[in-house]
Design an enzyme around this catalytic site. Structure first.
Site, PDB file in Angstrom:
ATOM      1  N   ASP A   1     -11.033 -22.296 -15.046  1.00  0.00           N
ATOM      2  CA  ASP A   1     -10.690 -20.810 -15.511  1.00  0.00           C
ATOM      3  C   ASP A   1     -10.949 -20.006 -14.167  1.00  0.00           C
ATOM      4  OD1 ASP A   1     -10.254 -18.386 -17.063  1.00  0.00           O
ATOM      5  OD2 ASP A   1     -12.507 -18.344 -16.728  1.00  0.00           O
TER       6      ASP A   1
ATOM      7  N   ASP B   1     -11.479 -16.109 -13.553  1.00  0.00           N
ATOM      8  CA  ASP B   1     -12.326 -15.089 -13.590  1.00  0.00           C
ATOM      9  C   ASP B   1     -13.707 -15.626 -14.010  1.00  0.00           C
ATOM     10  OD1 ASP B   1     -10.291 -13.423 -12.582  1.00  0.00           O
ATOM     11  OD2 ASP B   1      -9.595 -12.561 -14.419  1.00  0.00           O
TER      12      ASP B   1
ATOM     13  N   TYR C   1     -11.608  -5.158 -15.793  1.00  0.00           N
ATOM     14  CA  TYR C   1     -10.376  -6.288 -15.252  1.00  0.00           C
ATOM     15  C   TYR C   1     -10.471  -6.229 -13.631  1.00  0.00           C
ATOM     16  CZ  TYR C   1      -8.617  -6.503 -20.131  1.00  0.00           C
ATOM     17  OH  TYR C   1      -8.581  -6.676 -21.372  1.00  0.00           O
TER      18      TYR C   1
ATOM     19  N   THR D   1      -5.540 -19.295 -16.514  1.00  0.00           N
ATOM     20  CA  THR D   1      -6.169 -18.183 -16.407  1.00  0.00           C
ATOM     21  C   THR D   1      -5.462 -17.448 -17.425  1.00  0.00           C
ATOM     22  OG1 THR D   1      -6.985 -16.352 -15.273  1.00  0.00           O
ATOM     23  CG2 THR D   1      -5.347 -17.367 -14.455  1.00  0.00           C
ATOM     24  N   ASN D   2      -6.330 -16.527 -18.456  1.00  0.00           N
ATOM     25  CA  ASN D   2      -5.593 -15.716 -19.218  1.00  0.00           C
ATOM     26  C   ASN D   2      -5.408 -14.274 -18.291  1.00  0.00           C
ATOM     27  OD1 ASN D   2      -5.567 -17.088 -21.527  1.00  0.00           O
ATOM     28  ND2 ASN D   2      -7.245 -16.298 -22.438  1.00  0.00           N
TER      29      ASN D   2
ATOM     30  N   ASP E   1     -16.155 -20.038 -18.370  1.00  0.00           N
ATOM     31  CA  ASP E   1     -17.412 -19.467 -18.621  1.00  0.00           C
ATOM     32  C   ASP E   1     -17.165 -18.896 -20.257  1.00  0.00           C
ATOM     33  OD1 ASP E   1     -15.275 -17.495 -18.112  1.00  0.00           O
ATOM     34  OD2 ASP E   1     -16.931 -16.052 -17.431  1.00  0.00           O
TER      35      ASP E   1
END
Length: 177
Positions: A7, A9, A19, A50-51, A126
């Site tokens: 992932d 962030d 954000y 990643t979203n 995370d």
């Protein structure tokens, strides 16, 4: 192929509930860049899933996201490493897409790109959505305590979830075992 999926962030860079909207706000976590470079040097292919709903929300545009990823690649290259495929979900949480984690679309795109099975591949995240995306494709869920990781630890984790302090600890484990 030794494939590792991360992932972004909260795993590679600091996360923010407001954000990450610019390259200036994209700040790597201590040891993360070096960890990716060391993994690459040890023969691992490191991909990122990643979203990025900030795109759908209008907080930043595709060019800004591309610049953040170019910055990541440059920092890793300075340490003698390489980042593999980076895939992102640009949709919001209510868009019902197949790529937004916890759905497995991003991981499936990485598997298709590398023509590699996901069974047993470590997916380091995370959040609970990261861990559920991993289990949806029989990948190994790995939680780091950075980003939202400590908060995630208080939730019901998928069976078999491995837990590490940070990405550097994951790298040490994978390189030295």
């Amino acid at each position: 192929m030794k494939l590792l999926i991360l992932d972004r962030d909260g795993v590679i860079n600091h996360d923010s509930d407001a954000y990450i909207k610019s390259v200036a706000e994209w700040l790597p976590l201590p040891g993360a860049i070096e960890a990716i470079a060391q993994l690459h040097q040890a023969g691992w292919t490191v991909a990122v899933a990643t979203n990025q709903s900030g795109l759908a929300r209008g907080y930043y545009d595709q060019a800004t996201l591309d610049a953040m990823h170019a910055h990541l690649r440059a920092l890793v290259a300075e340490q003698g490493g390489e980042v593999g495929l980076i895939v992102h979900c640009p949709h919001g949480p209510d868009d019902q897409c197949t790529c937004r984690k916890p759905r497995p679309g991003l991981l499936q795109r990485i598997a298709a790109h590398y023509d590699a099975p996901l069974t047993g591949v470590w997916f380091v995240g995370d959040s609970l959505s990261d861990l559920h995306a991993a289990t949806a494709v029989a990948a190994r869920p790995v939680l780091v305590k950075t980003g939202k990781g400590l908060r995630t630890l208080t939730q019901d984790l998928p069976e078999g979830t491995l837990i590490f302090d940070d990405l550097a600890a994951v790298a040490r484990h994978l390189i030295h075992t």
